[in-house]
Scaffold this motif. Structure first.
Motif, PDB file in Angstrom:
ATOM      1  N   ASP A 140     -22.958 -25.874  48.759  1.00  0.00           N
ATOM      2  CA  ASP A 140     -23.333 -24.457  48.594  1.00  0.00           C
ATOM      3  C   ASP A 140     -23.047 -23.666  49.872  1.00  0.00           C
ATOM      4  OD1 ASP A 140     -24.209 -25.013  46.021  1.00  0.00           O
ATOM      5  OD2 ASP A 140     -26.243 -25.539  46.716  1.00  0.00           O
ATOM      6  N   HIS A 141     -22.580 -22.467  49.674  1.00  0.00           N
ATOM      7  CA  HIS A 141     -22.327 -21.508  50.775  1.00  0.00           C
ATOM      8  C   HIS A 141     -21.559 -22.148  51.937  1.00  0.00           C
ATOM      9  CE1 HIS A 141     -24.745 -18.609  48.755  1.00  0.00           C
ATOM     10  NE2 HIS A 141     -25.862 -19.333  48.826  1.00  0.00           N
ATOM     11  N   PHE A 142     -20.574 -22.873  51.589  1.00  0.00           N
ATOM     12  CA  PHE A 142     -19.834 -23.583  52.643  1.00  0.00           C
ATOM     13  C   PHE A 142     -19.015 -22.617  53.495  1.00  0.00           C
ATOM     14  CE2 PHE A 142     -16.484 -26.655  54.091  1.00  0.00           C
ATOM     15  CZ  PHE A 142     -17.342 -27.454  54.829  1.00  0.00           C
ATOM     16  N   LYS A 143     -18.581 -21.536  52.859  1.00  0.00           N
ATOM     17  CA  LYS A 143     -17.781 -20.544  53.612  1.00  0.00           C
ATOM     18  C   LYS A 143     -18.631 -19.958  54.747  1.00  0.00           C
ATOM     19  CE  LYS A 143     -14.969 -16.379  52.859  1.00  0.00           C
ATOM     20  NZ  LYS A 143     -15.243 -15.957  54.168  1.00  0.00           N
ATOM     21  N   ARG A 144     -19.909 -19.693  54.390  1.00  0.00           N
ATOM     22  CA  ARG A 144     -20.830 -19.131  55.381  1.00  0.00           C
ATOM     23  C   ARG A 144     -20.987 -20.091  56.568  1.00  0.00           C
ATOM     24  NH1 ARG A 144     -25.917 -17.105  52.138  1.00  0.00           N
ATOM     25  NH2 ARG A 144     -26.841 -19.043  52.851  1.00  0.00           N
ATOM     26  N   LEU A 145     -21.127 -21.356  56.220  1.00  0.00           N
ATOM     27  CA  LEU A 145     -21.297 -22.394  57.264  1.00  0.00           C
ATOM     28  C   LEU A 145     -20.055 -22.477  58.161  1.00  0.00           C
ATOM     29  CD1 LEU A 145     -22.967 -25.760  56.627  1.00  0.00           C
ATOM     30  CD2 LEU A 145     -20.811 -25.796  57.807  1.00  0.00           C
ATOM     31  N   ASN A 146     -18.909 -22.413  57.510  1.00  0.00           N
ATOM     32  CA  ASN A 146     -17.633 -22.450  58.250  1.00  0.00           C
ATOM     33  C   ASN A 146     -17.525 -21.255  59.197  1.00  0.00           C
ATOM     34  OD1 ASN A 146     -15.937 -24.591  57.875  1.00  0.00           O
ATOM     35  ND2 ASN A 146     -15.061 -23.826  55.976  1.00  0.00           N
ATOM     36  N   ASP A 147     -17.888 -20.078  58.640  1.00  0.00           N
ATOM     37  CA  ASP A 147     -17.762 -18.834  59.437  1.00  0.00           C
ATOM     38  C   ASP A 147     -18.707 -18.877  60.636  1.00  0.00           C
ATOM     39  OD1 ASP A 147     -15.916 -18.043  57.652  1.00  0.00           O
ATOM     40  OD2 ASP A 147     -17.218 -16.664  56.530  1.00  0.00           O
ATOM     41  N   GLY A 150     -28.353 -20.039  40.824  1.00  0.00           N
ATOM     42  CA  GLY A 150     -29.028 -20.044  42.122  1.00  0.00           C
ATOM     43  C   GLY A 150     -28.687 -21.215  43.025  1.00  0.00           C
ATOM     44  N   ARG A 151     -27.792 -22.140  42.616  1.00  0.00           N
ATOM     45  CA  ARG A 151     -27.333 -23.269  43.446  1.00  0.00           C
ATOM     46  C   ARG A 151     -28.438 -24.328  43.660  1.00  0.00           C
ATOM     47  NH1 ARG A 151     -25.092 -18.624  45.428  1.00  0.00           N
ATOM     48  NH2 ARG A 151     -22.816 -18.591  45.500  1.00  0.00           N
ATOM     49  N   ASN A 152     -28.130 -25.335  44.471  1.00  0.00           N
ATOM     50  CA  ASN A 152     -29.052 -26.439  44.794  1.00  0.00           C
ATOM     51  C   ASN A 152     -29.741 -26.974  43.538  1.00  0.00           C
ATOM     52  OD1 ASN A 152     -30.464 -28.283  46.312  1.00  0.00           O
ATOM     53  ND2 ASN A 152     -32.073 -26.845  46.898  1.00  0.00           N
ATOM     54  N   GLY A 203     -14.503 -39.262  44.706  1.00  0.00           N
ATOM     55  CA  GLY A 203     -13.251 -38.807  45.327  1.00  0.00           C
ATOM     56  C   GLY A 203     -13.405 -37.362  45.768  1.00  0.00           C
ATOM     57  N   ARG A 204     -12.490 -36.960  46.657  1.00  0.00           N
ATOM     58  CA  ARG A 204     -12.531 -35.547  47.067  1.00  0.00           C
ATOM     59  C   ARG A 204     -11.638 -34.772  46.106  1.00  0.00           C
ATOM     60  NH1 ARG A 204     -11.042 -33.011  52.907  1.00  0.00           N
ATOM     61  NH2 ARG A 204     -11.643 -30.860  52.430  1.00  0.00           N
ATOM     62  N   TYR A 205     -12.250 -33.801  45.428  1.00  0.00           N
ATOM     63  CA  TYR A 205     -11.513 -33.052  44.416  1.00  0.00           C
ATOM     64  C   TYR A 205     -10.627 -31.999  45.069  1.00  0.00           C
ATOM     65  CZ  TYR A 205     -10.790 -31.000  39.800  1.00  0.00           C
ATOM     66  OH  TYR A 205     -10.227 -30.561  38.632  1.00  0.00           O
ATOM     67  N   GLY A 258     -17.650 -27.546  60.072  1.00  0.00           N
ATOM     68  CA  GLY A 258     -17.497 -27.611  58.613  1.00  0.00           C
ATOM     69  C   GLY A 258     -16.937 -28.961  58.195  1.00  0.00           C
ATOM     70  N   ASP A 259     -15.948 -29.416  58.924  1.00  0.00           N
ATOM     71  CA  ASP A 259     -15.351 -30.728  58.611  1.00  0.00           C
ATOM     72  C   ASP A 259     -16.387 -31.839  58.727  1.00  0.00           C
ATOM     73  OD1 ASP A 259     -12.976 -29.564  58.158  1.00  0.00           O
ATOM     74  OD2 ASP A 259     -11.973 -30.261  59.994  1.00  0.00           O
ATOM     75  N   ARG A 260     -17.198 -31.763  59.777  1.00  0.00           N
ATOM     76  CA  ARG A 260     -18.210 -32.814  59.973  1.00  0.00           C
ATOM     77  C   ARG A 260     -19.232 -32.804  58.838  1.00  0.00           C
ATOM     78  NH1 ARG A 260     -20.903 -32.197  65.463  1.00  0.00           N
ATOM     79  NH2 ARG A 260     -22.111 -33.931  64.647  1.00  0.00           N
TER      80      ARG A 260
HETATM   81  N1  LIG Z   1     -14.108 -26.898  57.362  1.00  0.00           N
HETATM   82  C1  LIG Z   1     -13.427 -26.998  56.211  1.00  0.00           C
HETATM   83  N2  LIG Z   1     -13.545 -25.999  55.325  1.00  0.00           N
HETATM   84  C2  LIG Z   1     -12.889 -26.077  54.147  1.00  0.00           C
HETATM   85  C3  LIG Z   1     -12.105 -27.192  53.816  1.00  0.00           C
HETATM   86  N3  LIG Z   1     -11.610 -26.992  52.572  1.00  0.00           N
HETATM   87  C4  LIG Z   1     -12.069 -25.830  52.145  1.00  0.00           C
HETATM   88  N4  LIG Z   1     -12.846 -25.255  53.085  1.00  0.00           N
HETATM   89  C5  LIG Z   1     -13.541 -23.993  53.069  1.00  0.00           C
HETATM   90  O1  LIG Z   1     -14.564 -24.063  52.068  1.00  0.00           O
HETATM   91  C6  LIG Z   1     -14.878 -22.715  51.743  1.00  0.00           C
HETATM   92  C7  LIG Z   1     -15.127 -22.617  50.256  1.00  0.00           C
HETATM   93  O2  LIG Z   1     -15.646 -21.349  50.031  1.00  0.00           O
HETATM   94  P1  LIG Z   1     -16.005 -20.830  48.623  1.00  0.00           P
HETATM   95  O3  LIG Z   1     -15.062 -21.380  47.583  1.00  0.00           O
HETATM   96  O4  LIG Z   1     -16.087 -19.315  48.695  1.00  0.00           O
HETATM   97  O5  LIG Z   1     -17.375 -21.424  48.294  1.00  0.00           O
HETATM   98  P2  LIG Z   1     -18.757 -21.407  49.071  1.00  0.00           P
HETATM   99  O6  LIG Z   1     -18.733 -20.580  50.301  1.00  0.00           O
HETATM  100  O7  LIG Z   1     -19.170 -22.812  49.248  1.00  0.00           O
HETATM  101  O8  LIG Z   1     -19.710 -20.729  48.049  1.00  0.00           O
HETATM  102  P3  LIG Z   1     -20.306 -21.421  46.784  1.00  0.00           P
HETATM  103  O9  LIG Z   1     -19.444 -22.529  46.405  1.00  0.00           O
HETATM  104  O10 LIG Z   1     -20.289 -20.308  45.731  1.00  0.00           O
HETATM  105  O11 LIG Z   1     -21.677 -21.798  47.132  1.00  0.00           O
HETATM  106  C8  LIG Z   1     -13.710 -21.842  52.231  1.00  0.00           C
HETATM  107  O12 LIG Z   1     -14.132 -21.080  53.328  1.00  0.00           O
HETATM  108  C9  LIG Z   1     -12.666 -22.841  52.665  1.00  0.00           C
HETATM  109  O13 LIG Z   1     -11.904 -22.379  53.780  1.00  0.00           O
HETATM  110  C10 LIG Z   1     -12.002 -28.235  54.775  1.00  0.00           C
HETATM  111  O14 LIG Z   1     -11.335 -29.243  54.591  1.00  0.00           O
HETATM  112  N5  LIG Z   1     -12.678 -28.076  55.951  1.00  0.00           N
END
Ligand SMILES: Nc1nc2c(ncn2[C@@H]2O[C@H](COP(=O)(O)OP(=O)(O)OP(=O)(O)O)[C@@H](O)[C@H]2O)c(=O)[nH]1
Length: 413
Positions: free
Chosen positions: A276-283, A390-392, A312-314, A290-292
């Motif tokens: 969930d919200h992985f983009k936010r975490l990355n940003d 609502g995720r989770n 597997g990783r999709y 994010g990779d870790r």
């Molecule tokens: N660090 C890292 N980020 C990745 C990788 N593959 C994809 N991402 C990032 O994962 C994020 C996915 O974002 P979204 O599809 O918007 O989803 P989300 O932010 O998790 O939001 P929800 O799925 O709706 O909860 C993007 O920012 C991608 O750049 C990776 O191998 N490593």
């Protein structure tokens, strides 16, 4: 490979007396031949002892019981005992057969003993010449001594016998000349035979070493190739970041499970997991963190799976799982366990990572389905529903009731 083998070849050159020019290689050869040399020397010594003693009967027949016979007998017994002593010693210490001192002392005793028979029986010229030729051949062929020593002992034998005959026997000049000619032939033949044998043995030994070197290098290359193949196979089947199966390999394994499920009429459940919200975490923390997190979530997922389950990783931050022999209820409980575990996940050196969570979509392969696509689509739809709700959370897709059911409604964030 070529350089190692040509190096080995360069070291196998032989010197004029047919030994390896390279001292360490010659030492290795001698060590390898030690038992054989000891055995060969023992045969020569036993035979020499036997012959020396046997000839005392001939001495008795020729000389009768007297002082000359007494001296001859003493000499013969002394030589025979020395031969037996060295033969016994080589049984315990085979290395003695290759030591110059003991072998040369025995040579000196035997040859000198042989020569002493000339003044005691000066008229038996034929027997003396025959014994000398026999002794000379034994020196060349059966005594494992170094070539220069063998030449020296033959020179001693020839000069000793000639001198003794000149002094004690009245040998006609033409007979002496014939004798010398005979000795010359015997020595030439002996030298040629011995050098040829020595060369043959050493060439064989060198070929064996070369073959061993080639084999060693071949084994090394096979091992390197095996490791490379293993690495390539690993790279072709594994996702580098998370260490779990890549998408292609996952579907290979999952399709195998599907075939088994169809054949054995057992259930097969599919599951999609998305962070969930992985983009936010990355940003916020950057891609490296994010990779870790991705790798940690993959580990976490693996830790709740049964041995038979496949992960597997999709793609991106999404994982796909297959649960063989699991109905929707079992799959939902595994999914719930997985979701729960991810919420407790922390990274050791990042304190303010915030709560991590995943949304899980679950489906099953229906009885009439022969491909995974339908079940995957339904798991994806369940996942999407989980995101919008609502995720989770874990959402189960059940086509029989046309329902996407939350397993347990968790607080979204
Ligand atoms: N660090 C890292 N980020 C990745 C990788 N593959 C994809 N991402 C990032 O994962 C994020 C996915 O974002 P979204 O599809 O918007 O989803 P989300 O932010 O998790 O939001 P929800 O799925 O709706 O909860 C993007 O920012 C991608 O750049 C990776 O191998 N490593």
């Amino acid at each position: 490979m070529a350089s190692g083998v040509s190096d080995a070849k360069a070291n196998t050159r032989l010197n004029w007396y047919s030994e390896f020019s390279e001292p360490t290689l010659e030492a290795l050869f001698q060590r390898t031949m030690q038992t054989h040399h000891a055995c060969q020397l023992r045969y020569a010594l036993w035979s020499a002892a036997g012959l020396f003693l046997a000839f005392s009967l001939a001495d008795y027949a020729l000389l009768g019981m007297g002082e000359a016979y007494g001296w001859l007998l003493v000499m013969r017994v002394a030589v025979a005992l020395s031969c037996v002593a060295l033969a016994m010693a080589t049984l315990k210490r085979p290395a003695l057969a290759q030591r110059p001192l003991p072998v040369n002392v025995i040579c000196l005793l035997c040859l000198t003993g042989l020569m002493t028979t000339i003044p005691l029986r000066p008229d038996q010229i034929g027997i003396h010449l025959a014994s000398m030729i026999f002794a000379s051949m034994v020196l060349y062929l059966f005594v494992p001594n170094r070539f220069p020593w063998i030449l020296a002992w033959n020179a001693y034998l020839a000069s000793g016998v000639v001198t003794a005959m000149l002094i004690w026997s009245s040998l006609a000049p033409e007979l002496m000349f014939t004798g010398l000619l005979l000795m010359g032939f015997v020595n030439m033949l002996g030298s040629l035979t011995l050098t040829r044998l020595d060369r043959l043995q050493r060439n064989q030994f060198a070929s064996l070493l070369e073959e061993r070197e080639i084999n060693r290098q071949l084994h090394r290359e096979i091992e390197e190739r095996r490791l490379l193949e293993e690495r390539l196979r690993h790279m072709a089947t594994t996702d580098e970041l998370t260490g779990i199966a890549n998408r292609r390999h996952f579907f290979e394994l999952a399709n195998r499970e599907l075939s088994r499920a169809l054949r054995e009429r057992t259930p097969l459940a599919m599951c999609m997991v998305d962070i969930d919200h992985f983009k936010r975490l990355n940003d916020r923390y950057g891609h490296a963190t994010g990779d870790r997190v991705l790798a940690a979530v993959a580990d976490c997922c693996q830790s709740v799976l049964r041995d038979t389950d496949i992960i597997g990783r999709y793609g991106g931050e999404e994982f796909v799982l297959a649960f063989p022999n699991a109905n929707l209820h079992t799959a939902a409980s595994i999914g719930e366990r997985l979701r729960e575990k991810v919420t407790q996940l922390t990274l050791p050196d990042i304190d303010d990572l915030g709560p991590l969570s995943v949304t899980v979509g679950i489906s099953r392969v229906e009885a009439h389905e022969v491909e995974l696509d339908g079940a995957l689509l339904r798991a994806d739809q369940a996942l999407y529903a989980g995101k919008t709700r609502g995720r989770n959370r874990v959402v189960v897709a059940d086509p029989q009731v046309s329902l996407l059911t939350d397993v347990k409604v968790s607080a979204g964030h």
